[in-house]
Enzyme design. Structure first.
Site, PDB file in Angstrom:
ATOM      1  N   ARG A  13      16.780   8.339 -11.957  1.00 19.15           N
ATOM      2  CA  ARG A  13      16.104   9.500 -12.546  1.00 19.15           C
ATOM      3  C   ARG A  13      15.082  10.102 -11.576  1.00 19.15           C
ATOM      4  NH1 ARG A  13      11.055  11.505 -13.547  1.00 19.15           N
ATOM      5  NH2 ARG A  13      10.353   9.399 -14.024  1.00 19.15           N
ATOM      6  N   ASP A  14      13.983   9.415 -11.354  1.00 16.50           N
ATOM      7  CA  ASP A  14      12.912   9.975 -10.531  1.00 16.50           C
ATOM      8  C   ASP A  14      13.334  10.123  -9.078  1.00 16.50           C
ATOM      9  OD1 ASP A  14      10.338  10.991 -10.140  1.00 16.50           O
ATOM     10  OD2 ASP A  14       9.544   9.041  -9.571  1.00 16.50           O
ATOM     11  N   HIS A 207       4.113   6.372  -4.756  1.00 18.75           N
ATOM     12  CA  HIS A 207       4.903   7.040  -3.721  1.00 18.75           C
ATOM     13  C   HIS A 207       4.329   6.647  -2.366  1.00 18.75           C
ATOM     14  CE1 HIS A 207       7.226  10.178  -6.187  1.00 18.75           C
ATOM     15  NE2 HIS A 207       6.708   9.317  -7.035  1.00 18.75           N
ATOM     16  N   CYS A 238       8.154  14.559  -4.481  1.00 18.41           N
ATOM     17  CA  CYS A 238       7.496  15.372  -5.497  1.00 18.41           C
ATOM     18  C   CYS A 238       7.615  16.842  -5.117  1.00 18.41           C
ATOM     19  CB  CYS A 238       6.019  14.998  -5.636  1.00 18.41           C
ATOM     20  SG  CYS A 238       5.149  16.011  -6.851  1.00 18.41           S
ATOM     21  N   ASN A 247       9.647   7.630  -3.645  1.00 20.96           N
ATOM     22  CA  ASN A 247       9.091   6.447  -4.283  1.00 20.96           C
ATOM     23  C   ASN A 247       9.161   5.259  -3.323  1.00 20.96           C
ATOM     24  OD1 ASN A 247       8.842   7.165  -7.361  1.00 20.96           O
ATOM     25  ND2 ASN A 247      10.804   8.009  -6.703  1.00 20.96           N
TER      26      ASN A 247
END
Length: 297
Positions: A13-14, A207, A238, A247
């Site tokens: 996801r991220d 991060h 981001c 990340n």
């Protein structure tokens, strides 16, 4: 001291939502299935947000419906509102996550809503989730800095985290969205929040923009946290913070934890192999530093 650390894998996801290239639905499903075989117990599968805002995850329903869900593993998904919750529940989602920021300006840029407004949006989601027996995780971003306002007061981080917890989120993930934190600041932030929310209900999410993520995690582990978010192969970034890298890599985190004598239940070799597999799909030579080192050796 409890030596078990639960890794929340956020790569599907991220990680993928911030990759520039589109990843095939079949590859997303294969990624999650591979991760399920590594010993991970929490894998964030996708996000039921508007495809207009996050086109990389427009196939959320197909992905979640296609994965092989294994007993004992949770597959949470992100939902921004009731519409997202409806879509998630329609395909059998049993855990969701909601997200806001400790920075008012960041939250408005990221979600088109102020902090108070975003929390109001979550109230019906939390109420319905409780009635449905669905667990809800809460995310607080920009806990150590904002690309717009700079420093974020600790009091603001504590207030937002405490409100999410009081609303019914079983766990609050504290995110250094732009990767500006350092170990002392990360520890101070965590302890400040732990003054209002039990440490057992907190997670950290770093991060690696300035290469501080592993040091920050180690500092927070010493302070008592036992849940860490990370992304296989260090995917992500981001879009609202210039220069913010991905990340922290799950492989690097697991290698460090095992070296500290911590228990994760994760097969590091299988995780590294999955990271390298994903890197190939993304057109990269290899995944994380740990995956590269293990490949060479």
């Amino acid at each position: 001291m409890n030596d078990f650390v639960r890794i929340v894998e956020v790569g599907p996801r991220d990680g993928l939502q911030n990759e520039k290239q589109q990843v095939a639905t079949a590859d997303k499903i294969a990624l999650i299935d591979r991760l399920s075989a590594t010993g991970l117990k929490s894998i964030e599968a996708t996000s039921f947000v508007s495809p207009k805002w996050v086109p990389q995850l427009a196939d959320a329903a197909q992905v979640f419906s296609g994965i092989q869900r294994r007993p004992g593993i949770s597959y949470p998904v992100l939902v921004p509102n009731e519409q997202g919750y409806d879509r998630a529940r329609a395909v059998g989602v049993e855990e969701v996550a909601v997200f806001t920021a400790a920075s008012e300006q960041f939250n408005r840029t990221n979600t088109n809503a102020g902090i108070d407004e975003s929390l109001l949006r979550f109230e019906p989601i939390l109420a319905r989730a409780k009635a449905d027996g669905v667990k809800v995780r809460g995310y607080v971003s920009t806990v150590l800095g904002c690309p717009y306002q700079g420093e974020v007061p600790l009091a603001d981080v504590v207030k937002v985290a405490a409100r999410l917890h009081a609303m019914g989120c079983y766990e609050i993930s504290l995110g250094d969205t732009i990767g500006v934190g350092t170990p002392a600041k990360a520890r101070a932030m965590l302890l400040a929040v732990a003054g209002e929310v039990p440490m057992a209900d907190l997670a950290v999410h770093f991060h690696d923009t300035y290469g501080q993520a592993l040091a920050n995690i180690a500092s927070c582990l010493e302070a008592g946290v036992r849940v860490v978010d990370s992304a296989v192969a260090g995917t992500g970034g981001c879009p609202y913070a210039r220069g913010a890298s991905g990340n922290v890599a799950s492989e690097d985190v697991v290698y460090m934890l095992h070296g500290m004598g911590m228990v994760t239940g994760i097969d590091l070799a299988a995780l590294a192999a999955t990271g390298n597999w994903l890197a190939e799909r993304l057109g990269r030579q290899t995944g994380s530093k740990t995956a590269r080192a293990m490949t060479v050796s």
